[in-house]
Motif scaffolding. Sequence first.
Motif, PDB file in Angstrom:
ATOM      1  N   THR A 108     -39.925  -9.249  -8.508  1.00  0.00           N
ATOM      2  CA  THR A 108     -41.078  -9.908  -9.135  1.00  0.00           C
ATOM      3  C   THR A 108     -41.617 -10.916  -8.133  1.00  0.00           C
ATOM      4  O   THR A 108     -40.819 -11.641  -7.535  1.00  0.00           O
ATOM      5  CB  THR A 108     -40.613 -10.670 -10.408  1.00  0.00           C
ATOM      6  OG1 THR A 108     -39.981  -9.752 -11.265  1.00  0.00           O
ATOM      7  CG2 THR A 108     -41.777 -11.320 -11.130  1.00  0.00           C
ATOM      8  N   TYR A 144     -27.447 -14.133 -11.833  1.00  0.00           N
ATOM      9  CA  TYR A 144     -27.039 -14.160 -10.430  1.00  0.00           C
ATOM     10  C   TYR A 144     -26.729 -15.576  -9.966  1.00  0.00           C
ATOM     11  O   TYR A 144     -25.833 -15.784  -9.147  1.00  0.00           O
ATOM     12  CB  TYR A 144     -28.099 -13.503  -9.552  1.00  0.00           C
ATOM     13  CG  TYR A 144     -28.058 -12.010  -9.685  1.00  0.00           C
ATOM     14  CD1 TYR A 144     -26.945 -11.298  -9.245  1.00  0.00           C
ATOM     15  CD2 TYR A 144     -29.076 -11.310 -10.316  1.00  0.00           C
ATOM     16  CE1 TYR A 144     -26.862  -9.927  -9.416  1.00  0.00           C
ATOM     17  CE2 TYR A 144     -28.997  -9.945 -10.490  1.00  0.00           C
ATOM     18  CZ  TYR A 144     -27.895  -9.253 -10.030  1.00  0.00           C
ATOM     19  OH  TYR A 144     -27.809  -7.909 -10.210  1.00  0.00           O
ATOM     20  N   TRP A 195     -31.884 -12.490 -15.403  1.00  0.00           N
ATOM     21  CA  TRP A 195     -31.246 -12.062 -14.145  1.00  0.00           C
ATOM     22  C   TRP A 195     -31.133 -13.222 -13.153  1.00  0.00           C
ATOM     23  O   TRP A 195     -30.142 -13.321 -12.418  1.00  0.00           O
ATOM     24  CB  TRP A 195     -31.996 -10.887 -13.518  1.00  0.00           C
ATOM     25  CG  TRP A 195     -31.745  -9.613 -14.285  1.00  0.00           C
ATOM     26  CD1 TRP A 195     -32.634  -8.902 -15.004  1.00  0.00           C
ATOM     27  CD2 TRP A 195     -30.469  -8.951 -14.439  1.00  0.00           C
ATOM     28  NE1 TRP A 195     -32.012  -7.821 -15.604  1.00  0.00           N
ATOM     29  CE2 TRP A 195     -30.691  -7.820 -15.275  1.00  0.00           C
ATOM     30  CE3 TRP A 195     -29.174  -9.184 -13.977  1.00  0.00           C
ATOM     31  CZ2 TRP A 195     -29.675  -6.942 -15.634  1.00  0.00           C
ATOM     32  CZ3 TRP A 195     -28.156  -8.312 -14.337  1.00  0.00           C
ATOM     33  CH2 TRP A 195     -28.405  -7.200 -15.149  1.00  0.00           C
ATOM     34  N   ALA A 196     -32.134 -14.117 -13.137  1.00  0.00           N
ATOM     35  CA  ALA A 196     -32.042 -15.271 -12.228  1.00  0.00           C
ATOM     36  C   ALA A 196     -30.835 -16.134 -12.623  1.00  0.00           C
ATOM     37  O   ALA A 196     -30.045 -16.558 -11.773  1.00  0.00           O
ATOM     38  CB  ALA A 196     -33.325 -16.084 -12.262  1.00  0.00           C
ATOM     39  N   VAL A 229     -34.130 -12.198  -7.687  1.00  0.00           N
ATOM     40  CA  VAL A 229     -35.117 -11.613  -8.613  1.00  0.00           C
ATOM     41  C   VAL A 229     -36.477 -11.487  -7.916  1.00  0.00           C
ATOM     42  O   VAL A 229     -37.266 -10.590  -8.211  1.00  0.00           O
ATOM     43  CB  VAL A 229     -35.201 -12.457  -9.912  1.00  0.00           C
ATOM     44  CG1 VAL A 229     -36.279 -11.941 -10.840  1.00  0.00           C
ATOM     45  CG2 VAL A 229     -33.863 -12.449 -10.629  1.00  0.00           C
ATOM     46  N   GLU A 261     -36.590 -11.668 -16.315  1.00  0.00           N
ATOM     47  CA  GLU A 261     -36.509 -12.367 -15.031  1.00  0.00           C
ATOM     48  C   GLU A 261     -35.595 -13.590 -15.160  1.00  0.00           C
ATOM     49  O   GLU A 261     -34.747 -13.835 -14.315  1.00  0.00           O
ATOM     50  CB  GLU A 261     -37.898 -12.826 -14.560  1.00  0.00           C
ATOM     51  CG  GLU A 261     -38.713 -11.734 -13.911  1.00  0.00           C
ATOM     52  CD  GLU A 261     -39.696 -11.129 -14.875  1.00  0.00           C
ATOM     53  OE1 GLU A 261     -39.474 -11.293 -16.087  1.00  0.00           O
ATOM     54  OE2 GLU A 261     -40.663 -10.489 -14.429  1.00  0.00           O
TER      55      GLU A 261
END
Length: 374
Positions: A99, A120, A116-117, A95, A113
Motif C-alpha cells: 500500500t 509485523y 498487518w502493520a 505494509v 493495513e
Amino acid sequence: MFWPQDIIYLTVLLIISALALFLFTAVAGRLWCGYACPQTVYTEIFMWIERVIEGDRNARMRLDKEGFSSKKLALKGVKHGVWLALALWTGITFVGYFTPIRELVTSAPGAWESFWALFYGFATYGNAGWMREQVCKYMCPYARFQSAMFDKDTLVITYDRARGEPRGKGEGKGDCIDCSICVQVCPTGIDIRNGLQYECIGCAACIDGCDQVMEKIGRPKKLIRYSTTHAMESKPTRLFRPRVLVYSAILALIATAATASLYLRVPLRVDVIRDRAAIAREVEGGLIENVYRLQIMNTTEQARAFDINVSGLPGILVWGENITGIPAAETRMVPVRVRADAATPSGSHPIEFTVRALGVEGVEVRENAVFIVR
Ligand code: SF4
Ligand code: SF4
C-alpha cells in the motif's frame, strides 16, 4: 515495471536466493545467520539501542538487580519506547510494499493495513527485543538442516584446540586462560571450545571477545577464528569441491537464463477475448464481421500508441480505427471489429493479431484467435 503476471520472476529470484544460500553456506558456513538474517540484524539493532540507553553488560546486570526506582523506570521506559517505535516503523514499511506508504502515514489506514502493520511491528518487537537467539535455537528450521551443507572445507568459527589446550593459567598451559569470556558473550550461551554446535549462529562475538583477551595477555589473536576442519588438521582446504561446483553451475545457469529473459522481455501484454455476445454477422459489402476485445497492457512507464493488425485470411482487416493510445502502466480493453472476405468458407479459421508499439523498435506481440463464419 513488474506486474502480477510477472510472478515467474519472483519465483526465479527466490530459487536464485535459495541456491546462493546453499553455495555460501557450503563455502563459508552460517554467513546468512551471522550477517544477513533479519532476525540477527534486528537483534543487533535492538541490542545496540539497549546498550546506548542502559549501558554495557555489567551496567545492565546491575540495573536488572536494582530494586524499583524512578531511574530504572525511566531507562526501561525509554528503551521499550524506542524499541516499539522502531518495530512499528518496520511494520509500516513492510505494509508499504503493498500500500502506498504516504497513504499509510498521512490518512487513516484501512483495517487490514493496520492489522498487518501492528502484527509485523509486534513480531519485530517480540523477536528482536525478547526472544532474540531463542528464535535461532528453537524456531528456525534453517538452523537445523544447514549443517548438512557443511563439510571439512567449510569455513566455520573454530577454537584452535592445539594452541589453546591445556587451558588455564601458569606454566605448561596453552593460550586459553579459561576466562570464559567467549561463553559469556555468546548469545546462544554455548562454549565454542567444545567444537562446532548447531546452536552457533556464526555471529563471531566469541572471536572479538577472545581477541581482546589475547591482546591483554600479550598472546597472538585468533585463538578462536574462522577456519576449516581441514586447516585445523593441517590439511589443505579445497575451495572448489564437487558440491560447490554443482551449486555454482546451477546458480550461473539460472541467473544467466533469468537475465536473458529479462533483457528480451517485451513490455507489452495482449490477451484476445472473443465477444461471445456479438456473433459473426454479414455486414455491408457482403463482408463477414467478428468482434473481439483486446486486453492490452502497457507495462512501461511511458504512455504509448499501439497499432493493431490482423492476418490469416484473405482480405482480413481491422475495421475502423486500429491505433489506440494507452497511458503508462495501464491496461485497456479495446473493442476490435475484424472483417473478412464474403467468400470465406464457413467454420472456424485461425487468425493472428499483431499489436505493435508505434515509434519503438521491437515492442510487438502476436496473439492467436479464431474467426468464425456461419
Ligand atoms: S575467551 Fe579465549 S581465552 Fe577466554 S576462555 Fe574463551 S577461548 Fe579461552
Ligand atoms: S559460539 Fe561464537 S559465533 Fe557461535 S553463536 Fe556463540 S559467540 Fe556467536
